[in-house]
Scaffold this motif. Structure first.
Motif, PDB file in Angstrom:
ATOM      1  N   LEU A   1       0.837  -1.264   0.008  1.00 59.80           N
ATOM      2  CA  LEU A   1       0.036  -0.042   0.005  1.00 59.80           C
ATOM      3  C   LEU A   1       0.961   1.275  -0.016  1.00 59.80           C
ATOM      4  O   LEU A   1       0.602   2.114  -0.599  1.00 59.80           O
ATOM      5  CB  LEU A   1      -1.039   0.081   1.165  1.00 59.80           C
ATOM      6  CG  LEU A   1      -1.797  -1.032   1.553  1.00 59.80           C
ATOM      7  CD1 LEU A   1      -3.096  -0.819   2.340  1.00 59.80           C
ATOM      8  CD2 LEU A   1      -2.647  -1.383  -0.016  1.00 59.80           C
ATOM      9  N   GLU A   2       1.911   1.311   0.704  1.00 63.61           N
ATOM     10  CA  GLU A   2       3.052   2.402   0.641  1.00 63.61           C
ATOM     11  C   GLU A   2       3.547   2.471  -0.827  1.00 63.61           C
ATOM     12  O   GLU A   2       3.696   3.716  -1.118  1.00 63.61           O
ATOM     13  CB  GLU A   2       4.247   2.009   1.726  1.00 63.61           C
ATOM     14  CG  GLU A   2       3.667   2.646   3.138  1.00 63.61           C
ATOM     15  CD  GLU A   2       4.663   2.070   4.014  1.00 63.61           C
ATOM     16  OE1 GLU A   2       4.633   2.694   5.346  1.00 63.61           O
ATOM     17  OE2 GLU A   2       5.542   1.036   3.917  1.00 63.61           O
ATOM     18  N   MET A   3       3.888   1.441  -1.478  1.00 65.91           N
ATOM     19  CA  MET A   3       3.864   1.557  -2.889  1.00 65.91           C
ATOM     20  C   MET A   3       2.965   2.187  -3.564  1.00 65.91           C
ATOM     21  O   MET A   3       3.424   3.132  -4.643  1.00 65.91           O
ATOM     22  CB  MET A   3       4.069   0.189  -3.465  1.00 65.91           C
ATOM     23  CG  MET A   3       4.884   0.154  -5.060  1.00 65.91           C
ATOM     24  SD  MET A   3       3.401   0.138  -6.021  1.00 65.91           S
ATOM     25  CE  MET A   3       2.744  -1.592  -5.817  1.00 65.91           C
ATOM     26  N   LEU A   4       1.796   1.866  -3.433  1.00 65.55           N
ATOM     27  CA  LEU A   4       0.581   2.592  -4.256  1.00 65.55           C
ATOM     28  C   LEU A   4       0.456   4.136  -3.744  1.00 65.55           C
ATOM     29  O   LEU A   4       0.195   4.950  -4.443  1.00 65.55           O
ATOM     30  CB  LEU A   4      -0.745   1.912  -4.014  1.00 65.55           C
ATOM     31  CG  LEU A   4      -0.906   0.518  -4.598  1.00 65.55           C
ATOM     32  CD1 LEU A   4      -2.197  -0.033  -3.913  1.00 65.55           C
ATOM     33  CD2 LEU A   4      -0.866   0.809  -6.095  1.00 65.55           C
ATOM     34  N   ASP A   5       0.804   4.412  -2.634  1.00 67.70           N
ATOM     35  CA  ASP A   5       0.908   5.795  -1.868  1.00 67.70           C
ATOM     36  C   ASP A   5       2.008   6.412  -2.882  1.00 67.70           C
ATOM     37  O   ASP A   5       1.687   7.869  -3.113  1.00 67.70           O
ATOM     38  CB  ASP A   5       1.522   5.891  -0.311  1.00 67.70           C
ATOM     39  CG  ASP A   5       0.112   5.214   0.474  1.00 67.70           C
ATOM     40  OD1 ASP A   5      -1.012   5.144   0.050  1.00 67.70           O
ATOM     41  OD2 ASP A   5       0.837   4.887   1.619  1.00 67.70           O
ATOM     42  N   VAL A   6       2.963   5.941  -3.219  1.00 63.02           N
ATOM     43  CA  VAL A   6       3.988   6.598  -3.933  1.00 63.02           C
ATOM     44  C   VAL A   6       3.573   7.017  -5.460  1.00 63.02           C
ATOM     45  O   VAL A   6       3.724   8.064  -5.928  1.00 63.02           O
ATOM     46  CB  VAL A   6       5.504   5.756  -4.204  1.00 63.02           C
ATOM     47  CG1 VAL A   6       6.286   6.475  -5.004  1.00 63.02           C
ATOM     48  CG2 VAL A   6       6.090   5.724  -2.605  1.00 63.02           C
ATOM     49  N   LEU A   7       2.850   5.800  -5.883  1.00 64.29           N
ATOM     50  CA  LEU A   7       2.290   6.198  -7.072  1.00 64.29           C
ATOM     51  C   LEU A   7       1.277   7.352  -7.025  1.00 64.29           C
ATOM     52  O   LEU A   7       1.062   7.974  -8.175  1.00 64.29           O
ATOM     53  CB  LEU A   7       1.578   4.751  -7.569  1.00 64.29           C
ATOM     54  CG  LEU A   7       0.719   4.926  -8.724  1.00 64.29           C
ATOM     55  CD1 LEU A   7       1.525   5.405 -10.176  1.00 64.29           C
ATOM     56  CD2 LEU A   7      -0.331   3.893  -9.139  1.00 64.29           C
ATOM     57  N   ASN A   8       0.464   7.274  -6.144  1.00 62.37           N
ATOM     58  CA  ASN A   8      -0.517   8.287  -6.015  1.00 62.37           C
ATOM     59  C   ASN A   8      -0.146   9.750  -5.784  1.00 62.37           C
ATOM     60  O   ASN A   8      -0.627  10.491  -6.400  1.00 62.37           O
ATOM     61  CB  ASN A   8      -1.566   8.086  -5.058  1.00 62.37           C
ATOM     62  CG  ASN A   8      -2.704   6.997  -5.267  1.00 62.37           C
ATOM     63  OD1 ASN A   8      -2.695   6.826  -6.491  1.00 62.37           O
ATOM     64  ND2 ASN A   8      -3.412   6.425  -4.356  1.00 62.37           N
ATOM     65  N   GLU A   9       1.072   9.773  -5.099  1.00 65.23           N
ATOM     66  CA  GLU A   9       1.737  11.030  -4.962  1.00 65.23           C
ATOM     67  C   GLU A   9       2.315  11.627  -6.312  1.00 65.23           C
ATOM     68  O   GLU A   9       2.195  12.662  -6.698  1.00 65.23           O
ATOM     69  CB  GLU A   9       2.959  10.937  -3.974  1.00 65.23           C
ATOM     70  CG  GLU A   9       2.598  11.196  -2.462  1.00 65.23           C
ATOM     71  CD  GLU A   9       3.636  10.694  -1.704  1.00 65.23           C
ATOM     72  OE1 GLU A   9       4.655  10.679  -1.925  1.00 65.23           O
ATOM     73  OE2 GLU A   9       3.202  10.232  -0.552  1.00 65.23           O
ATOM     74  N   GLN A  10       2.649  10.737  -7.210  1.00 63.20           N
ATOM     75  CA  GLN A  10       3.255  10.599  -8.394  1.00 63.20           C
ATOM     76  C   GLN A  10       1.853  11.362  -9.417  1.00 63.20           C
ATOM     77  O   GLN A  10       2.173  12.350  -9.922  1.00 63.20           O
ATOM     78  CB  GLN A  10       3.851   9.540  -9.032  1.00 63.20           C
ATOM     79  CG  GLN A  10       4.591   9.640 -10.406  1.00 63.20           C
ATOM     80  CD  GLN A  10       4.967   8.333 -10.653  1.00 63.20           C
ATOM     81  OE1 GLN A  10       5.860   7.568  -9.991  1.00 63.20           O
ATOM     82  NE2 GLN A  10       4.583   7.505 -11.764  1.00 63.20           N
ATOM     83  N   LEU A  11       0.686  10.811  -9.313  1.00 60.82           N
ATOM     84  CA  LEU A  11      -0.380  11.112  -9.901  1.00 60.82           C
ATOM     85  C   LEU A  11      -0.824  12.338  -9.741  1.00 60.82           C
ATOM     86  O   LEU A  11      -1.088  13.497 -10.552  1.00 60.82           O
ATOM     87  CB  LEU A  11      -1.444  10.117  -9.787  1.00 60.82           C
ATOM     88  CG  LEU A  11      -1.114   8.564 -10.513  1.00 60.82           C
ATOM     89  CD1 LEU A  11      -2.064   7.743 -10.041  1.00 60.82           C
ATOM     90  CD2 LEU A  11      -1.030   8.581 -11.943  1.00 60.82           C
ATOM     91  N   ILE A  12      -0.783  12.627  -8.381  1.00 61.16           N
ATOM     92  CA  ILE A  12      -1.147  13.901  -7.863  1.00 61.16           C
ATOM     93  C   ILE A  12      -0.475  15.120  -8.356  1.00 61.16           C
ATOM     94  O   ILE A  12      -0.704  16.194  -8.978  1.00 61.16           O
ATOM     95  CB  ILE A  12      -1.388  13.982  -6.334  1.00 61.16           C
ATOM     96  CG1 ILE A  12      -2.601  12.921  -5.781  1.00 61.16           C
ATOM     97  CG2 ILE A  12      -1.605  15.523  -5.612  1.00 61.16           C
ATOM     98  CD1 ILE A  12      -2.604  12.647  -4.404  1.00 61.16           C
ATOM     99  N   THR A  13       0.847  14.933  -8.337  1.00 60.19           N
ATOM    100  CA  THR A  13       2.047  15.744  -8.565  1.00 60.19           C
ATOM    101  C   THR A  13       1.641  16.208 -10.330  1.00 60.19           C
ATOM    102  O   THR A  13       1.797  17.484 -10.707  1.00 60.19           O
ATOM    103  CB  THR A  13       3.377  15.532  -8.472  1.00 60.19           C
ATOM    104  OG1 THR A  13       3.210  14.766  -7.319  1.00 60.19           O
ATOM    105  CG2 THR A  13       4.397  16.439  -9.038  1.00 60.19           C
ATOM    106  N   ASN A  14       1.330  15.194 -10.875  1.00 60.02           N
ATOM    107  CA  ASN A  14       1.211  15.262 -12.594  1.00 60.02           C
ATOM    108  C   ASN A  14      -0.517  15.796 -12.421  1.00 60.02           C
ATOM    109  O   ASN A  14      -0.927  15.797 -13.934  1.00 60.02           O
ATOM    110  CB  ASN A  14       1.211  14.030 -13.128  1.00 60.02           C
ATOM    111  CG  ASN A  14       2.502  13.646 -13.094  1.00 60.02           C
ATOM    112  OD1 ASN A  14       3.411  14.339 -12.917  1.00 60.02           O
ATOM    113  ND2 ASN A  14       3.049  12.505 -13.391  1.00 60.02           N
TER     114      ASN A  14
END
Ligand code: SF4
Ligand code: FES
Length: 248
Positions: A34-47
């Protein structure tokens, strides 16, 4: 660690949904899935993109909220491990991972990886409780319970209601979940007063919710993060038959 993720994206219950591919980097082996998905979500929000919706709460393997199918297996590849307790050390740099919601007619997708598991709540409301007066705290120690029965009740009480058993079953059967909830009381004196009514009502509600029947595939036991035994299903079936013949 860099990964290629194929993730189910679905705007809402009416949307058809589709797999979308993402590249995610900066993942370390000590992160949970889930922390891996958190990293992905931070990346998506930044974009300026919509983050992926997924269910979680305790992240300690105790609440049953997290629910993901990873590479076709509910809760992923590690035995008796919830997805929130699965660590990225079980994957390799460059891996491709497929992430989908739990699939079952009775668990409709709400958004992306989040499904509606309120069918389980309605099964519990139908009989998964003890309403008899069981006394105050000291009374708990006054009722002798054999070690065997106490251990059995605790084994079945370990079910966290995650729904992986349903998602793994080709019939989307909820038998392991309902069996765990029936069996945890069947081994205790406090559960006897409503034993027949409980099994009849919970099984009736399970059928009403659209879960399939059990055909002894044992996939449920294989994916269960709490190691619930299919022996509970045999107990539930025996109780159901007895109750059907004798309950008024
Ligand atoms: S029986 Fe196991 S897989 Fe099924 S809901 Fe309970 S904990 Fe989850
Ligand atoms: S988030 Fe609670 S069990 Fe996974």
């Amino acid at each position: 660690m860099k990964l290629t993720l194929h993730i189910w994206r679905q705007k809402n219950a009416r949307d058809k949904g589709r797999m979308v591919t993402y590249q995610v980097g900066g993942i370390v082996e000590d992160m949970s899935f889930l922390e891996m998905l958190d990293v992905l979500n931070e990346q998506l929000i930044t974009n300026n993109e919509e983050p992926v919706a997924f269910d979680h709460d305790c992240r300690e393997g105790i609440c049953g909220a997290c629910a993901l199918t990873v590479n076709g297996i509910p809760h992923g590849p590690e035995k008796e491990t919830t997805i929130c307790q699965l660590h990225m050390r079980h994957f390799k740099d460059g891996d491709t991972i497929y992430i989908e919601p739990f699939r079952a007619r009775a668990f409709p997708v709400i958004k992306d990886l989040v499904v509606d598991r309120s069918a389980f709540d309605r099964i519990m409301a139908a009989g998964g409780f003890v309403s008899a007066n069981t006394g105050g705290v000291p009374d708990a120690n006054a009722i002798p319970i054999s070690k065997f029965n106490a251990d059995k009740a605790m084994d079945f009480a370990a079910c966290i209601g995650c729904g992986a058993c349903v998602a793994s079953c080709k019939n989307a059967s909820a038998m392991l979940f309902v069996a765990a909830k029936v069996s945890q009381y069947a081994y205790l004196p406090q559960g006897q007063a409503e034993r027949k009514r409980r099994v009849l009502r919970m099984v009736a509600q399970m059928d009403k919710e659209g879960f399939g029947g059990c055909t002894n595939q044992y996939e449920c036991e294989a994916v269960c993060p709490k190691g619930i035994s299919v022996a509970g299903i045999a107990l539930m079936n025996r109780d159901f038959l007895k109750a059907s013949l004798t309950e008024e």
